[in-house]
Design an enzyme around this catalytic site. Structure first.
Site, short mmCIF file in Angstrom:
data_model
loop_
_atom_site.label_atom_id
_atom_site.label_comp_id
_atom_site.label_asym_id
_atom_site.label_seq_id
_atom_site.Cartn_x
_atom_site.Cartn_y
_atom_site.Cartn_z
N ASP A 21 0.83 -1.21 0.00
CA ASP A 21 0.00 0.00 0.00
C ASP A 21 0.86 1.26 0.00
OD1 ASP A 21 -2.34 1.41 -0.03
OD2 ASP A 21 -2.76 1.18 2.11
N GLY A 24 -0.01 5.56 -4.35
CA GLY A 24 -0.61 6.85 -4.70
C GLY A 24 0.02 7.97 -3.91
N ASN A 69 -11.09 -2.29 -5.31
CA ASN A 69 -10.29 -1.41 -6.18
C ASN A 69 -10.95 -1.18 -7.55
OD1 ASN A 69 -7.09 -2.63 -4.91
ND2 ASN A 69 -8.21 -0.78 -4.33
N TRP A 70 -11.93 -2.04 -7.91
CA TRP A 70 -12.67 -1.80 -9.16
C TRP A 70 -13.42 -0.47 -9.12
CZ3 TRP A 70 -11.17 -4.38 -13.16
CH2 TRP A 70 -10.79 -5.72 -13.07
#
Ligand code: IPE
Ligand code: IPE
Ligand code: MG
Length: 246
Positions: A21, A24, A69-70
């Protein structure tokens, strides 16, 4: 002294699972788009796969994409799928050279056809490798996995293939995506989040947790050693008393 020398090779986690993780946030910190973070994350993936195999870890499972996450923006989902396909293509020789077998868990039918094709290809080509099993969790959700297992078992009960009384831990295990894998011994999550995010809920019943603030693209071989050293300092009691373990 080298960290590696302090690791007890006879007390390695048999199954190491990692929630990778922070890609981003890593990108944002450099003023870059999230996609760059995902791209850089593949560097850590490669380093951790190689060092786990070298160390003697038999099973490494990486959480690469969750059922949730979709729900990210389509552009980000597409980028992640492209990175996956390219990495599979590019890293087949690394897997071969290091005698690593690829496995995948999750609702793989939801993955783009090209990703499915690449996965099947690499899984087939590495199926006889024996040093380490690398499992990628893709379109993976533990609740979905458990729900599927319940459906399959219910169907077998309905058709008199198994009796209700025969349902136990091992029957449930056999119906999970991870039926070929041992329980997780050590679960690492990077990026400072202290949660499980729908990962391997059944399989982590007695896992040791290791959380680090380091963002996944910055996570190195040395950081992996630190996690394993922390794991080796712990006493795993499995419900017993400390005296019973000694
Ligand atoms: C992990 O990094 C990669 C995936 C979940 C696919 P993130 O993309 O979640 O990065 P953060 O958590 O937003 O920093
Ligand atoms: C978990 O990370 C999934 C993966 C690492 C693939 P997320 O970034 O999706 O988790 P949350 O949403 O912060 O819990
Ligand atoms: Mg995240």
């Amino acid at each position: 002294m080298d960290l590696l020398d302090t690791i007890d090779k006879n007390n390695l986690p048999k199954h190491l699972a990692i929630i990778m993780d922070g890609n981003g946030r890593w990108a944002k910190k450099q003023g870059l788009l999230r996609a760059f973070g995902h791209e850089r994350g593949t560097k850590s993936v490669k380093e951790i796969i190689k060092s786990s195999a070298k160390l003697g870890i038999e099973n490494l499972t990486l959480y690469a994409f969750s059922t949730e996450n979709w729900n990210r923006p389509k552009l980000e989902v597409d980028t992640l799928m492209k990175i996956l396909i390219n990495s599979l293509k590019k890293e087949l020789p690394t897997l071969e050279k290091n005698n690593i077998k690829l496995n995948a868990i999750g609702n793989l039918e939801k993955m783009p056809k090209s990703a499915q094709k690449e996965l099947i290809d690499v899984i087939e080509k590495t199926k006889n490798n024996t040093r380490m099993t690398l499992t990628l969790a893709l379109s993976y959700g533990a609740r979905e996995e458990i729900t599927n297992a319940i459906k399959q078992i219910s169907d077998k009960v309905k058709n008199n293939i198994i009796s209700i009384d025969a349902i136990d831990d091992s029957i449930i295990n056999e119906h999970l995506y991870t039926h070929n894998l041992p329980d997780v011994d050590l679960l690492i999550r990077t990026s400072g989040e202290h949660r499980v995010s729908n990962f391997l809920l059944w399989q982590i019943a007695y896992a040791e947790f290791y959380f680090t603030e380091i963002l996944w693209p910055d996570f190195t071989e040395q950081n992996l050693y630190e996690a394993i050293i922390s794991y080796q300092k712990r006493e795993r009691r499995f419900g017993k008393t400390s005296e019973q373990i000694k």
